[in-house]
Motif scaffolding. Structure first.
Motif, PDB file in Angstrom:
ATOM      1  N   THR A 578       0.847  -1.193   0.000  1.00  0.00           N
ATOM      2  CA  THR A 578       0.000   0.000   0.000  1.00  0.00           C
ATOM      3  C   THR A 578       0.879   1.238   0.000  1.00  0.00           C
ATOM      4  N   GLU A 580       0.605   3.876   1.992  1.00  0.00           N
ATOM      5  CA  GLU A 580       0.926   4.245   3.372  1.00  0.00           C
ATOM      6  C   GLU A 580       1.969   3.304   3.975  1.00  0.00           C
ATOM      7  N   ASP A 607      -4.297   2.845  -0.937  1.00  0.00           N
ATOM      8  CA  ASP A 607      -3.766   3.908  -0.094  1.00  0.00           C
ATOM      9  C   ASP A 607      -3.379   3.451   1.301  1.00  0.00           C
ATOM     10  N   CYS A 608      -4.286   2.762   1.996  1.00  0.00           N
ATOM     11  CA  CYS A 608      -4.181   2.623   3.452  1.00  0.00           C
ATOM     12  C   CYS A 608      -3.580   1.294   3.885  1.00  0.00           C
ATOM     13  N   LYS A 610      -2.766  -1.630   6.817  1.00  0.00           N
ATOM     14  CA  LYS A 610      -3.447  -2.225   7.951  1.00  0.00           C
ATOM     15  C   LYS A 610      -2.863  -1.667   9.235  1.00  0.00           C
ATOM     16  N   ARG A 622       0.754   9.297   8.179  1.00  0.00           N
ATOM     17  CA  ARG A 622      -0.605   8.889   7.834  1.00  0.00           C
ATOM     18  C   ARG A 622      -1.136   9.743   6.688  1.00  0.00           C
ATOM     19  N   GLU A 625      -6.676  10.473   3.895  1.00  0.00           N
ATOM     20  CA  GLU A 625      -7.792   9.591   3.556  1.00  0.00           C
ATOM     21  C   GLU A 625      -7.784   8.301   4.364  1.00  0.00           C
ATOM     22  N   CYS A 626      -6.691   8.059   5.130  1.00  0.00           N
ATOM     23  CA  CYS A 626      -6.602   6.837   5.936  1.00  0.00           C
ATOM     24  C   CYS A 626      -6.769   7.124   7.419  1.00  0.00           C
ATOM     25  N   SER A 631     -11.849   4.096   6.790  1.00  0.00           N
ATOM     26  CA  SER A 631     -11.028   4.036   5.583  1.00  0.00           C
ATOM     27  C   SER A 631     -10.171   2.785   5.549  1.00  0.00           C
ATOM     28  N   ARG A 632     -10.017   2.105   6.696  1.00  0.00           N
ATOM     29  CA  ARG A 632      -9.190   0.918   6.753  1.00  0.00           C
ATOM     30  C   ARG A 632     -10.034  -0.333   6.847  1.00  0.00           C
TER      31      ARG A 632
END
Length: 632
Positions: A578, A580, A607-608, A610, A622, A625-626, A631-632
């Motif tokens: 991802t 992130e 994007d995000c 875990k 971060r 958007e996460c 979002s996760r």
């Protein structure tokens, strides 16, 4: 950091590679017997004490510089007596150099210029002879009956000022130039008696066997022939020969015969096999320079001294507008073609190692085979490299080069997503061990700098890289590893220019370096060049970073469909990849993270990350958007 004034003695076995090649087991036993029956008793008799054995090396202390020189003379006499009953091709001869200077004390070890000068003086000594610095000669000249022949001021590698050198005249030795005066013209006040540290085997060679013998090869660079006959071409030939010797000496993978030993072959025919036998060299470099009108033609070749086979030859034609620039360019290209992990000398060693049964491989041969596997840059081969290199350091814990490559191997496995925390720790441990074992190894400092950079310790990393470049400013591999970290220091455009220079040094650059060059070009926004480097690899050679950069570069260039295919391939190999998660990997600076976020989002990576991926980080970056749980 403690410092003290000490007398340093360095010794080196002459023709070690040839001895081991002719009779490995017999040479090993003769060296071990020499240590037990001659060196240890003589050192004790002269009030010295061995305080460290390291791999094939030995360290000892003396309470008197007079005892030290007397001990060195006694050792050479003892070796001569032992050799009298041994066939010529089995005789053990050593060169010894002694210096008086300041050293750094770190536990049981000693570092610094005092040690380095002694090692360089050793290279100036005759086989079976002793070479001392002016300081040593002045200290002992009134106290010992030996004569001292001036050798003049010697310019030695990595020492800023010329070193006054003197040849100790043993029985049966006449001065080479009888008309020259001895050091008796100096009158010096008595000095405090220093502690002598006996460093047997110098900075590159170690010869006292404790468990195994490493078996490094040696290279003799003959004076380049001057076919033009004019003075300017002669200066270029001499300068080129000297630069090649100096540059090759920066590669710790092999020993380089000192120029004073090869000078005897100036302006006379030289048969490589005879040169190899006389100097104990496994390889011979020879070449020529010819000027015609406004052009300079230079040829160079590498020859296997045992077989006479030409392993490599190359010719350069240049305008003679700037002879000094030509000298620098050619010497750097030759040294980088011969030295380093992908160089011709190691390549020849690997061919020999492949012919031996696995159970008969020594530590150096295991190191060569390990680096060969590492250069394939795929997970299976790199795991095999770890096995071979681990075995090498088990057989010879003092083989710094093996620790360097072991650090690289663990680092590459991290890129393949293999036990990242474990391999990161093992890579750091190996890098630290390499620097401790051989502080003069430029690549050891470079690999340690990479470790520090990954930890975010950028100032310390920069200092280690600066040390590496100071030790080996024209070495392709050291420059490449600097490139690997330099963009992190906030100079991406300059780093990309350094890639251009590295490629000019080694146009046939190895595959592993293309991985590093990809990063540098990508972070400078040179996406076409980044893709060109990736084309040197196959998907099996890609780590996560290379999939990310390939996808991002394609997207940034508007090659949308290719970029989508690349993302699909990347996520198939790394399902948890991802934006992130990737930008929180240690080692990226803020500007690099922003470039990665921009290109990864452009191409469509998830994007995000875990939550569990970020729990071990103190301040994870971060994405907006996460930020929310949804979002996760």
């Amino acid at each position: 950091m403690d410092r003290k004034l000490s007398a340093i003695l360095a010794a080196d076995v002459v023709g070690y590679s040839a001895l081991m090649e002719r009779d490995e087991a017999g040479t090993f036993e003769r060296l071990r017997a020499g240590r037990k029956e001659l060196f240890e008793p003589d050192i004790a008799r002269h009030h010295g004490q061995i305080f460290k054995l390291m791999g094939d090396g030995m360290l000892a202390e003396f309470g008197s510089v007079v005892d030290a020189v007397e001990c060195a003379v006694s050792l050479q006499r003892g070796l001569a007596e032992r050799n009298a009953a041994v066939p010529e091709d089995q005789r053990i001869r050593v060169r010894i150099g002694i210096n008086l200077g300041e050293v750094i004390v770190e536990g049981e070890d000693r570092y610094g210029e005092g040690v380095n000068v002694a090692a360089r003086l050793q290279q100036l000594a005759d086989p079976g002879g002793i070479c001392v610095s002016g300081k040593v000669a002045r200290e002992v000249e009134k106290k010992l009956a030996f004569g001292f022949e001036p050798m003049g001021e010697q310019k030695v590698k990595n020492i800023a000022e010329p070193v006054q050198a003197f040849r100790v005249l043993l029985e049966g030795q006449a001065p080479r130039q009888p008309g020259r005066s001895s050091p008796s013209r100096w009158v010096w006040a008595a000095a405090a008696v220093p502690v002598l540290i006996l460093v047997l085997a110098g900075t590159v060679w170690q010869f006292w066997p404790t468990a195994t013998v490493s078996g490094k090869p040696s290279v003799a660079v003959l004076p380049f022939d001057n076919y033009g006959g004019d003075e300017a071409t002669g200066r270029l030939a001499d300068g080129l020969t000297e630069d090649i010797i100096t540059d090759l000496a920066g590669f710790p993978e092999f020993h380089v015969i000192a120029r004073n030993s090869t000078e005897q072959y100036r302006d006379k025919p030289a048969v490589p096999s005879e040169v190899g036998k006389a100097l104990g060299a496994g390889f011979v470099v020879e070449g020529s320079i010819q000027r015609q009108s406004d052009r300079v033609r230079i040829t160079a070749q590498l020859i296997d001294a045992k077989t006479g086979k030409h392993l490599w030859t190359q010719r350069w034609d240049r305008p003679d507008e700037n002879l000094f620039a030509i000298q620098i360019e050619i010497s750097e290209q030759i040294s980088n073609r011969l030295g380093g992990g992908a160089g011709l000398v190691q390549e020849a060693g690997r061919i020999t190692a492949h012919r031996k049964p696995p159970e008969n491989l020594n530590a150096y041969e295991l190191y060569l085979l390990g680096t060969e596997k590492l250069e394939q840059v795929n997970q299976a081969d790199v795991e095999e490299a770890v096995r071979l290199l681990t075995r090498a350091v088990e057989l010879d814990p003092g083989l710094a080069r093996a620790w360097v490559e072991l650090s690289h191997s663990h680092g590459v496995l991290i890129g393949f997503g293999v036990e990242a925390d474990k391999n990161r720790a093992l890579s750091a441990e190996a890098a630290e061990r390499a620097v401790q074992l051989d502080p003069s190894d430029a690549e050891a400092h470079a690999v340690y700098a990479m470790i520090l950079g990954d930890r975010g310790e950028f100032e310390r990393a920069k200092a280690e890289f600066d040390t590496a470049l100071r030790l080996a400013p024209g070495q392709f591999e050291v420059l490449t590893f600097y490139i690997d970290g330099a963009s992190t220091f906030g100079e991406p455009e300059r780093t990309a220019e350094l890639v251009d220079k590295a490629v000019s040094l080694n146009p046939g650059f190895p595959m592993w370096s293309a991985r590093i060059f990809t990063h540098a070009y990508f972070m400078a926004g040179r996406y076409e060049d980044a893709l060109r480097m990736l084309d040197r690899l196959t998907p099996e050679n890609y780590g996560r970073k290379h999939w990310v950069m390939r996808s991002g570069a394609l997207a940034a260039l508007g090659r949308t469909e290719e970029a989508k295919v690349s993302v699909t391939d990347a996520l198939r190999r790394f399902p948890n990849l991802t934006v992130e998660g990737f930008v929180n990997i240690p080692g990226f600076n803020e500007a690099e993270r922003q470039r990665l976020i921009e290109t990864m989002q452009l191409v469509g990576f998830p994007d995000c990350a875990k939550a569990e991926e970020l729990t071990t980080l103190k301040k994870p970056l971060r994405l907006p958007e996460c930020a929310s749980p949804q979002s996760r």
